[in-house]
Scaffold this motif. Structure first.
Motif, PDB file in Angstrom:
ATOM      1  N   HIS A  35      48.769  43.994  48.906  1.00  0.00           N
ATOM      2  CA  HIS A  35      47.894  45.213  48.507  1.00  0.00           C
ATOM      3  C   HIS A  35      47.911  45.881  47.306  1.00  0.00           C
ATOM      4  O   HIS A  35      46.571  45.895  46.647  1.00  0.00           O
ATOM      5  CB  HIS A  35      48.087  46.489  49.586  1.00  0.00           C
ATOM      6  N   LYS A  36      48.892  45.674  46.598  1.00  0.00           N
ATOM      7  CA  LYS A  36      48.938  45.920  45.044  1.00  0.00           C
ATOM      8  C   LYS A  36      48.096  45.096  44.374  1.00  0.00           C
ATOM      9  O   LYS A  36      47.586  45.281  43.552  1.00  0.00           O
ATOM     10  CB  LYS A  36      50.439  46.171  44.642  1.00  0.00           C
ATOM     11  N   HIS A  37      48.598  43.614  44.643  1.00  0.00           N
ATOM     12  CA  HIS A  37      48.191  42.761  43.612  1.00  0.00           C
ATOM     13  C   HIS A  37      46.666  42.030  44.011  1.00  0.00           C
ATOM     14  O   HIS A  37      45.786  41.568  43.288  1.00  0.00           O
ATOM     15  CB  HIS A  37      48.935  41.575  43.361  1.00  0.00           C
ATOM     16  N   TYR A  38      46.025  42.167  45.579  1.00  0.00           N
ATOM     17  CA  TYR A  38      45.032  41.449  45.872  1.00  0.00           C
ATOM     18  C   TYR A  38      44.102  42.464  46.681  1.00  0.00           C
ATOM     19  O   TYR A  38      43.163  42.000  47.267  1.00  0.00           O
ATOM     20  CB  TYR A  38      45.381  40.187  46.758  1.00  0.00           C
ATOM     21  N   GLY A  39      44.306  43.701  46.611  1.00  0.00           N
ATOM     22  CA  GLY A  39      43.717  44.650  47.017  1.00  0.00           C
ATOM     23  C   GLY A  39      43.527  44.961  48.402  1.00  0.00           C
ATOM     24  O   GLY A  39      44.303  44.054  49.280  1.00  0.00           O
ATOM     25  N   ASP A  40      42.599  45.427  49.011  1.00  0.00           N
ATOM     26  CA  ASP A  40      42.285  45.536  50.562  1.00  0.00           C
ATOM     27  C   ASP A  40      42.084  44.085  51.078  1.00  0.00           C
ATOM     28  O   ASP A  40      42.495  43.866  52.304  1.00  0.00           O
ATOM     29  CB  ASP A  40      40.784  46.409  50.650  1.00  0.00           C
ATOM     30  N   PHE A  41      41.086  43.198  50.162  1.00  0.00           N
ATOM     31  CA  PHE A  41      40.866  41.881  50.710  1.00  0.00           C
ATOM     32  C   PHE A  41      42.256  40.920  51.226  1.00  0.00           C
ATOM     33  O   PHE A  41      42.337  40.561  52.277  1.00  0.00           O
ATOM     34  CB  PHE A  41      40.081  41.346  49.747  1.00  0.00           C
ATOM     35  N   ILE A  76      52.844  36.109  44.842  1.00  0.00           N
ATOM     36  CA  ILE A  76      53.236  37.568  44.630  1.00  0.00           C
ATOM     37  C   ILE A  76      54.548  37.583  44.622  1.00  0.00           C
ATOM     38  O   ILE A  76      55.051  38.391  43.912  1.00  0.00           O
ATOM     39  CB  ILE A  76      52.345  38.503  45.207  1.00  0.00           C
ATOM     40  N   LEU A  79      56.909  38.320  41.683  1.00  0.00           N
ATOM     41  CA  LEU A  79      56.443  39.635  41.119  1.00  0.00           C
ATOM     42  C   LEU A  79      57.057  40.608  41.538  1.00  0.00           C
ATOM     43  O   LEU A  79      57.110  41.900  41.191  1.00  0.00           O
ATOM     44  CB  LEU A  79      54.844  39.806  40.989  1.00  0.00           C
TER      45      LEU A  79
END
Lengths: 140, 107
Positions: A35-41, A76, A79
């Motif tokens: 969610h942090k790195h690729y958002g809602d998508f 991710i 990270l």
């Protein structure tokens, strides 16, 4: 009909402290990172994510993700620096199409680790002591 | 070959905003939407707001073809601008800036 493909990611959790981690906590960590790195998508794409196996002793986990969005997870993982509440590092060991392939890899990987450790001993007695210790732990 | 895609859009607000509609606020709203939908990595999209007519609330965006779909998704999903319910309506998109004359300029 087209088959629904999955990918199984073999992950090693590395931590300096004695990490107490459950499969649910690991799944939650991965979802939060997506969610942090690729958002809602990204979060919606990895909704199929599931921690199938978690070997607590060796800190190895097999994570299932859909084929395609599994790249979100693999990109991710380097990270992430926290697993649960402790500082930890996640290392990708193998990405396979079946759990069977992942288990095969784990066997090979453990074999190689043991051989490396045995190679560092100088005397035969030390080697025998170590192999006995390993075989005893496997029996227990 | 032109590697850019040009989008002709207009901003529709439910009520009049308190402050002026500066270009930087429009761009900020689009970036915020991109980051919310595609995250820190996915939201790294280079785009430019070429012009924005404050009176008509119409503007033109330029973006690389590869990111055009992402940007259009982000534009569509913007629900509010400076706390006011709003929509970004895309009237036309083209790889040639001249093609936007029909929708952008009012004769």
């Amino acid at each position: 009909m087209v088959r629904f493909k999955n990918r199984y990611i073999l992950i090693q959790v590395k931590s300096e402290k004695n990490l107490k981690l459950t499969a649910a906590e690991l799944a939650d960590t991965l979802r939060k990172a997506a969610h942090k790195h690729y958002g809602d998508f990204g979060l919606a794409s990895v909704s199929n994510l599931n921690v199938k196996l978690f070997y607590d002793r060796r800190k190895l986990a097999i994570v299932r993700a859909s084929h395609g969005p599994h790249r979100f997870i693999t990109s991710i993982l380097p990270l992430i620096n926290k697993a649960g509440k402790e500082l930890a590092q996640l290392k990708i060991l193998y990405v396979g199409a079946t759990i069977r392939q992942c288990k095969k890899f784990v066997l090979n990987y453990n074999n190689n680790v043991l051989r490396k450790i045995i190679g560092t001993f100088n005397s035969e007695a030390e080697k025998k002591e170590f192999t006995d210790e390993v075989s005893n732990s496997l029996e227990n | 070959m032109n590697d850019y895609c040009y989008l002709d859009f207009s901003l529709k607000l439910k009520k009049e905003p308190r402050e002026e509609l500066a270009q930087i606020y429009i761009k900020g709203a689009i970036i915020k939407s991109l980051v919310a939908i595609f995250g820190k990595i996915g939201g790294q999209t280079d785009f430019e707001l070429l012009t924005f007519d404050e009176a008509r609330r119409k503007g033109i965006l330029r973006v690389a073809v590869d990111f055009a779909i992402k940007l259009r998704i982000a534009l569509t999903l913007i629900a509010e601008f400076q706390g006011i319910p709003s929509i970004f309506q895309v009237h036309n998109s083209s790889s040639q800036l001249n093609s936007l004359i029909d929708t952008f300029i009012e004769f």
